[in-house]
Design an enzyme around this catalytic site. Structure first.
Site, PDB file in Angstrom:
ATOM      1  N   TYR A 181      -3.363   0.860  16.255  1.00 21.18           N
ATOM      2  CA  TYR A 181      -2.070   0.894  16.949  1.00 21.18           C
ATOM      3  C   TYR A 181      -2.128   0.628  18.448  1.00 21.18           C
ATOM      4  O   TYR A 181      -1.188   0.115  19.027  1.00 21.18           O
ATOM      5  CB  TYR A 181      -1.405   2.269  16.751  1.00 21.18           C
ATOM      6  CG  TYR A 181      -0.879   2.435  15.357  1.00 21.18           C
ATOM      7  CD1 TYR A 181       0.376   1.939  14.993  1.00 21.18           C
ATOM      8  CD2 TYR A 181      -1.653   3.043  14.377  1.00 21.18           C
ATOM      9  CE1 TYR A 181       0.841   2.065  13.699  1.00 21.18           C
ATOM     10  CE2 TYR A 181      -1.188   3.169  13.078  1.00 21.18           C
ATOM     11  CZ  TYR A 181       0.062   2.674  12.743  1.00 21.18           C
ATOM     12  OH  TYR A 181       0.533   2.774  11.462  1.00 21.18           O
ATOM     13  N   GLU A 184      -3.001  -0.645   8.408  1.00 20.06           N
ATOM     14  CA  GLU A 184      -1.786  -0.260   9.145  1.00 20.06           C
ATOM     15  C   GLU A 184      -1.825  -0.895  10.517  1.00 20.06           C
ATOM     16  O   GLU A 184      -2.874  -0.883  11.183  1.00 20.06           O
ATOM     17  CB  GLU A 184      -1.700   1.263   9.386  1.00 20.06           C
ATOM     18  CG  GLU A 184      -1.301   2.076   8.201  1.00 20.06           C
ATOM     19  CD  GLU A 184      -1.153   3.581   8.525  1.00 20.06           C
ATOM     20  OE1 GLU A 184      -0.867   3.929   9.698  1.00 20.06           O
ATOM     21  OE2 GLU A 184      -1.352   4.377   7.609  1.00 20.06           O
ATOM     22  N   GLU A 221      -6.931   7.981   7.162  1.00 20.42           N
ATOM     23  CA  GLU A 221      -7.251   8.557   8.472  1.00 20.42           C
ATOM     24  C   GLU A 221      -7.866   9.948   8.381  1.00 20.42           C
ATOM     25  O   GLU A 221      -7.264  10.942   8.816  1.00 20.42           O
ATOM     26  CB  GLU A 221      -6.004   8.571   9.364  1.00 20.42           C
ATOM     27  CG  GLU A 221      -5.443   7.172   9.591  1.00 20.42           C
ATOM     28  CD  GLU A 221      -4.351   7.119  10.658  1.00 20.42           C
ATOM     29  OE1 GLU A 221      -3.882   8.169  11.105  1.00 20.42           O
ATOM     30  OE2 GLU A 221      -3.973   5.999  11.044  1.00 20.42           O
ATOM     31  N   HIS A 270      -2.608  10.919   1.519  1.00 16.72           N
ATOM     32  CA  HIS A 270      -2.016  10.696   2.841  1.00 16.72           C
ATOM     33  C   HIS A 270      -1.465  12.040   3.340  1.00 16.72           C
ATOM     34  O   HIS A 270      -0.282  12.176   3.607  1.00 16.72           O
ATOM     35  CB  HIS A 270      -0.937   9.608   2.771  1.00 16.72           C
ATOM     36  CG  HIS A 270      -0.713   8.891   4.067  1.00 16.72           C
ATOM     37  ND1 HIS A 270      -0.886   7.530   4.211  1.00 16.72           N
ATOM     38  CD2 HIS A 270      -0.333   9.341   5.287  1.00 16.72           C
ATOM     39  CE1 HIS A 270      -0.609   7.174   5.462  1.00 16.72           C
ATOM     40  NE2 HIS A 270      -0.262   8.264   6.131  1.00 16.72           N
ATOM     41  N   ARG A 328       0.851  -1.189   0.000  1.00 21.48           N
ATOM     42  CA  ARG A 328       0.000   0.000   0.000  1.00 21.48           C
ATOM     43  C   ARG A 328       0.886   1.238   0.000  1.00 21.48           C
ATOM     44  O   ARG A 328       1.691   1.425   0.903  1.00 21.48           O
ATOM     45  CB  ARG A 328      -0.851  -0.044   1.288  1.00 21.48           C
ATOM     46  CG  ARG A 328      -1.774   1.111   1.423  1.00 21.48           C
ATOM     47  CD  ARG A 328      -2.223   1.309   2.864  1.00 21.48           C
ATOM     48  NE  ARG A 328      -2.212   2.738   3.078  1.00 21.48           N
ATOM     49  CZ  ARG A 328      -2.444   3.340   4.229  1.00 21.48           C
ATOM     50  NH1 ARG A 328      -2.708   2.650   5.308  1.00 21.48           N
ATOM     51  NH2 ARG A 328      -2.404   4.638   4.307  1.00 21.48           N
ATOM     52  N   ASN A 336      -6.745   1.165  10.428  1.00 22.21           N
ATOM     53  CA  ASN A 336      -5.420   1.422  10.986  1.00 22.21           C
ATOM     54  C   ASN A 336      -5.541   1.303  12.494  1.00 22.21           C
ATOM     55  O   ASN A 336      -6.322   2.027  13.121  1.00 22.21           O
ATOM     56  CB  ASN A 336      -4.945   2.847  10.641  1.00 22.21           C
ATOM     57  CG  ASN A 336      -4.667   3.025   9.155  1.00 22.21           C
ATOM     58  OD1 ASN A 336      -4.804   2.100   8.369  1.00 22.21           O
ATOM     59  ND2 ASN A 336      -4.271   4.228   8.769  1.00 22.21           N
TER      60      ASN A 336
HETATM   61  C1  FCB Z   1      -0.666   6.646  11.253  1.00 24.30           C
HETATM   62  C2  FCB Z   1      -0.335   7.278   9.916  1.00 24.30           C
HETATM   63  C3  FCB Z   1       0.993   6.834   9.354  1.00 24.30           C
HETATM   64  C4  FCB Z   1       2.049   6.690  10.418  1.00 24.30           C
HETATM   65  C5  FCB Z   1       1.534   5.855  11.567  1.00 24.30           C
HETATM   66  C6  FCB Z   1       2.551   5.614  12.656  1.00 24.30           C
HETATM   67  O1  FCB Z   1      -1.529   7.502  11.942  1.00 24.30           O
HETATM   68  O2  FCB Z   1      -1.335   6.976   8.979  1.00 24.30           O
HETATM   69  O3  FCB Z   1       1.361   7.744   8.358  1.00 24.30           O
HETATM   70  O4  FCB Z   1       2.480   7.922  10.828  1.00 24.30           O
HETATM   71  O5  FCB Z   1       0.397   6.452  12.122  1.00 24.30           O
END
Ligand code: FCB
Length: 450
Positions: free
Chosen positions: A297, A354, A169, A124, A80, A295
């Site tokens: 995290y 992500e 995002e 992006h 991607r 995405n």
């Molecule tokens: C996300 C973003 C990506 C990167 C990661 C760590 O929010 O989409 O560009 O910065 O975090």
């Protein structure tokens, strides 16, 4: 070992990596590229750690062939990437910069030759500065401009690219960049941020139509950032704060994308905080998604302060396991978010677009990077995806953020997310221990899936 884990994923599951234009390409002044809002923002004193910019970044613009070779060596089935709008349309609209679009054509061809399926993300965050000068995403004109840009890219690459993503995002771009002011363009004004969010939803829909008009096989998605949100305690106040936090950030995009309009809880909270003063919200069209990109995290723990909307604190509990970003590691959160999205919205497919972690890597004297923490992060999150699949969630792909250490926005080069270490002085790439682990998993999957 990885064999057991690999066997839990269906044949054809799209293992890959994600990256974005400004974070890796460099070549900021080459071949007619226009200026983006990140070029401008990064130069504002105090905006980015050490005043660092993406002028050179990973020099991927020149090294893309080597990077595709590395993707291939690691066994990636998918990749991607994002197109830089100002590289293709330096004036934001109108005249196409052939040399700019040629780069993406070469990149896509190299990926296809290596048997890697490209996912092309149109935005992006690197908006052409000229469009920002006219109000950027806060103005309704952006919707047509974005659709025209999508049509330009689709007309050149639609014969080879089937997987498309409109925006990355939209929540981070609306709120961190226009209300908190910590991303480009650095605006601090809630009503502006609300207009941006509204126009993003409409721009997504318009670009989707533009792509479908020229690419009959197109699969269209968007990547939303949905981290797990939990209340800090079971007090009513914390529960309400968490509910508002979710509805004003995540539900704010998800509900409209799935045809429900803006969520009531979110509307009330934004209104009471004054965010909608002078703002006329549209009735954003449904997203018409072939897949939802997620995405993920971390876990966000939300504690109410006064009980007023937006007067809350998002801090990890004292005993939380943290990455180098200070993000709370919560693999079960990924499983639960996947289950939630499936139950609540039932998208036909979900792709983890992500997932990854920053750690302060140490390069040993023999050049190796033994990033056991990142390897464990990936393994636990991939196990969580397997659990969601076992529970019936249609997850069809997983992209690690990221292939290379790169420009982490306002953190500059100080946060490393790559499975490949990058020496930014020499541009040397070295596969980390986590990269070898992921390579092993992908090989096992190919083996077991035939
Ligand atoms: C996300 C973003 C990506 C990167 C990661 C760590 O929010 O989409 O560009 O910065 O975090």
């Amino acid at each position: 070992m990885t064999g057991d884990l690999a066997r839990r994923f269906p044949p054809g599951f799209a293992w890959g990596f994600a990256a974005s234009a400004y974070q890796i390409e460099g070549a900021a002044d080459e071949d007619g590229r226009g200026t983006s809002i990140w070029d401008t923002f990064a130069r504002q004193p105090g905006a980015v750690v050490n005043g660092e910019t993406g002028d050179v970044a990973c020099d991927h613009y020149h090294r893309y062939r080597d990077d595709v070779r590395l993707l291939s060596e690691l066994g990636a089935a998918a990749y991607r990437f994002s197109v830089s709008w100002p590289r293709v349309l330096p004036a934001g609209t109108g005249k196409v910069n052939q040399r700019g679009i040629d780069f993406y054509e070469r990149l896509v061809d190299a990926l296809l030759e290596a048997g890697i399926r490209p996912t092309l993300n149109l935005f992006h965050w690197d908006l052409p500065q000229v469009l920002q000068d006219r109000g950027g995403f806060a103005t309704p004109e952006i919707v047509g401009a974005f659709a025209d840009y999508a049509a330009v890219v689709a007309s050149r690459l639609g014969d080879r690219v089937t997987d498309w993503m409109t925006l990355n995002e939209p929540g981070v771009f609306a709120f961190l960049a226009h209300a908190d002011g910590i991303h480009a363009p650095g605006t601090r004004d809630w009503p502006t941020a609300m207009r941006v969010a509204d126009n993003e939803l409409r721009a997504h829909a318009a670009a989707g139509e533009a792509i479908r008009a020229s690419v009959s096989q197109a699969r269209i998605g968007i990547a939303v950032d949905v981290n797990q949100a939990v209340p800090a305690s079971d007090s009513d106040r914390d529960r309400v704060a968490e509910e508002q936090y979710y509805a004003t950030r995540n539900g704010w995009f998800l509900d409209p994308l799935f045809g429900r309009g803006y969520p009531e809880v979110g509307l009330r909270a934004h209104r009471s905080a004054g965010h909608l003063e002078g703002v006329e919200l549209s009735h954003p069209p449904a997203g018409n998604l072939d897949y939802l990109g997620l995405n993920f995290y971390r876990r966000d723990t939300v504690a109410a302060k006064s009980g007023e909307a937006f007067d809350w604190e998002v801090t990890p509990p004292a005993d939380a396991e943290l990455t180098d970003m200070g993000w709370h590691v919560a693999p079960d959160g990924l499983r639960d978010v996947l289950l939630h999205l499936h139950r609540e919205y039932s998208p036909s497919e979900i792709v983890v677009t992500e997932n990854g972690a920053a750690y302060a890597d140490v390069v040993e004297s023999d050049g190796s990077v033994r990033d056991a923490a990142r390897e464990a992060y990936l393994r636990r999150h991939i196990e969580a995806v397997a659990e969601a699949i076992d529970a019936g969630v249609p997850v069809t792909g997983y992209h690690v953020w990221s292939l290379l250490d790169n420009y982490e926005w306002s953190y500059g080069y100080s946060k490393r997310f790559g499975l490949l270490h990058v020496d930014f002085a020499t541009q040397e790439r070295t596969v980390k221990q986590s990269g070898r682990w992921y390579q092993g998993l992908l090989a096992e999957h190919r083996g077991t899936a035939g």
